[in-house]
Design a protein around this motif. Sequence first.
Motif, mmCIF file in Angstrom:
data_model
loop_
_atom_site.group_PDB
_atom_site.id
_atom_site.type_symbol
_atom_site.label_atom_id
_atom_site.label_comp_id
_atom_site.label_asym_id
_atom_site.label_seq_id
_atom_site.Cartn_x
_atom_site.Cartn_y
_atom_site.Cartn_z
ATOM 1 N N PRO A 79 0.988 -0.809 -0.294
ATOM 2 C CA PRO A 79 0.097 0.397 0.015
ATOM 3 C C PRO A 79 0.831 0.982 -0.492
ATOM 4 O O PRO A 79 2.444 1.275 0.419
ATOM 5 N N ALA A 80 1.005 1.841 -0.546
ATOM 6 C CA ALA A 80 1.434 3.498 -0.668
ATOM 7 C C ALA A 80 1.394 4.097 0.504
ATOM 8 O O ALA A 80 1.857 5.020 0.781
ATOM 9 N N ALA A 81 -0.241 3.978 0.856
ATOM 10 C CA ALA A 81 -0.493 4.752 2.422
ATOM 11 C C ALA A 81 -1.122 3.759 3.350
ATOM 12 O O ALA A 81 -2.103 2.638 3.084
ATOM 13 N N ILE A 82 -1.530 3.482 4.834
ATOM 14 C CA ILE A 82 -2.705 2.982 5.760
ATOM 15 C C ILE A 82 -2.657 3.599 7.166
ATOM 16 O O ILE A 82 -1.847 4.481 6.928
ATOM 17 N N GLY A 83 -3.539 2.890 7.599
ATOM 18 C CA GLY A 83 -3.511 3.991 8.905
ATOM 19 C C GLY A 83 -4.708 2.980 10.040
ATOM 20 O O GLY A 83 -4.527 2.211 8.821
ATOM 21 N N ARG A 84 -5.117 3.078 10.954
ATOM 22 C CA ARG A 84 -5.758 2.254 11.918
ATOM 23 C C ARG A 84 -6.845 2.883 12.834
ATOM 24 O O ARG A 84 -6.235 4.194 13.109
ATOM 25 N N VAL A 116 -6.243 9.092 4.077
ATOM 26 C CA VAL A 116 -6.742 8.276 5.047
ATOM 27 C C VAL A 116 -7.505 8.884 6.127
ATOM 28 O O VAL A 116 -7.944 8.053 6.658
ATOM 29 N N MET A 117 -6.743 9.397 6.970
ATOM 30 C CA MET A 117 -7.662 9.906 8.123
ATOM 31 C C MET A 117 -8.835 10.444 7.666
ATOM 32 O O MET A 117 -10.031 10.187 8.640
ATOM 33 N N THR A 118 -9.403 11.284 6.813
ATOM 34 C CA THR A 118 -10.440 11.977 6.222
ATOM 35 C C THR A 118 -11.892 10.482 5.691
ATOM 36 O O THR A 118 -12.871 10.840 6.731
ATOM 37 N N ALA A 119 -11.128 9.403 5.722
ATOM 38 C CA ALA A 119 -11.808 8.115 4.970
ATOM 39 C C ALA A 119 -11.594 7.925 6.539
ATOM 40 O O ALA A 119 -13.422 7.526 6.384
ATOM 41 N N LEU A 120 -11.198 7.466 7.596
ATOM 42 C CA LEU A 120 -11.805 6.900 8.335
ATOM 43 C C LEU A 120 -12.412 8.170 9.683
ATOM 44 O O LEU A 120 -12.982 6.698 10.101
ATOM 45 N N ALA A 121 -12.364 9.315 9.387
ATOM 46 C CA ALA A 121 -12.794 9.899 10.489
ATOM 47 C C ALA A 121 -14.471 9.502 10.181
ATOM 48 O O ALA A 121 -15.091 9.755 10.915
ATOM 49 N N ARG A 122 -14.580 8.999 8.559
ATOM 50 C CA ARG A 122 -15.793 9.698 8.123
ATOM 51 C C ARG A 122 -17.051 8.374 8.807
ATOM 52 O O ARG A 122 -18.070 8.516 9.524
ATOM 53 N N ARG A 123 -16.066 7.380 8.861
ATOM 54 C CA ARG A 123 -16.510 6.233 8.723
ATOM 55 C C ARG A 123 -16.916 5.985 11.098
ATOM 56 O O ARG A 123 -18.033 5.747 11.276
#
Length: 333
Positions: A250-255, A283-290
């Motif tokens: 992956p180019a980028a990941i997050g948890r 990545v952080m925006t997508a996780l924040a929306r969830r």
Amino acid sequence: MEFTGGGRLEIRVTSADVGKRVSVRYVTGSGEAGGMFTDAVGVLTSWDDRVLLITRRTGEAVRIAESSLVAGKVVPAAPARRRGPSATFPELARATARAWEPVESEALGGWTLRASDGFTRRANSVLPLGDPGLPVAEALAYARQWYADRKLPAYVQAATGAEGTQELLCAELDRLGWRREVSAEVRIGALAPIGDLDADVSAVRLSRAFDETWLRRYRRFGEPGPAVRALLASGPSVWFASVAGPDGVPAAIGRCVVDGRWAGFMAVEVAPELRRRGLATSVMTALARRALDEGASAAWLQVEADNDGARALYDGMGFAPHHHYHHYRWAEA
């Protein structure tokens, strides 16, 4: 500083104020011509042998000779934040701990001894959030043996810089031969503004579980064994994000771990050659929306004090420091 009626500075701090937050002014240098006034604000953690020890918000300890004092007073706890969520230290400390649960733990009164085969200091350190039920020196001796039995170094995680943090414990650890090895900031912010960022989230894949490709980007700790996998999967409601990259990495990941009103962000990593392209923000925006969909409203994350790039990114997202935490390691003879 306090002034008398004649305009002179006044010392209104005594050894009875140990444990309180104080502001003092003192003279550095010889005290003669060329000496300079210096101020220190923090928790008065000891006053012994005519020497004051003041622990600043960052955990830095300042030793001041009593004879060099010019002025001093007790001051209120650091003012409440005027933006973003409010949070007490115990609430936030427990939320961060639940997001990174150790493989093995044992309660010692209000302390928790944590072990995870040496993977990260957070998961292999004492979390002291109450009274251990023993004198501190005895509790620390028990912890040293507990970690020795597991062939692990003994660490204690302690915090400074907010109301209710552990400046007195930090000073006691230092006095008893423990040495601060690394420090980090815990930052908090409102979650909605992160979810509202104008970021391209179309390429961000969210999943309840990580896969081997996600681990290939995260593998900065060597071969991921059972403890790594168990820790990453731990927490109340866990989400993993990834952006596809070349060669299957992956180019980028997050948890992100959602826990009531809190969403904690961890393991946000971007391929070095692809940094500064907005991938971490996506990545952080997508996780924040969830996390918002699950009812969270506040966000937290941890960043090491010397990681200037990450600090700048999180500044722009509205995160502000709440407190600092430090890992103290037993300095074996």
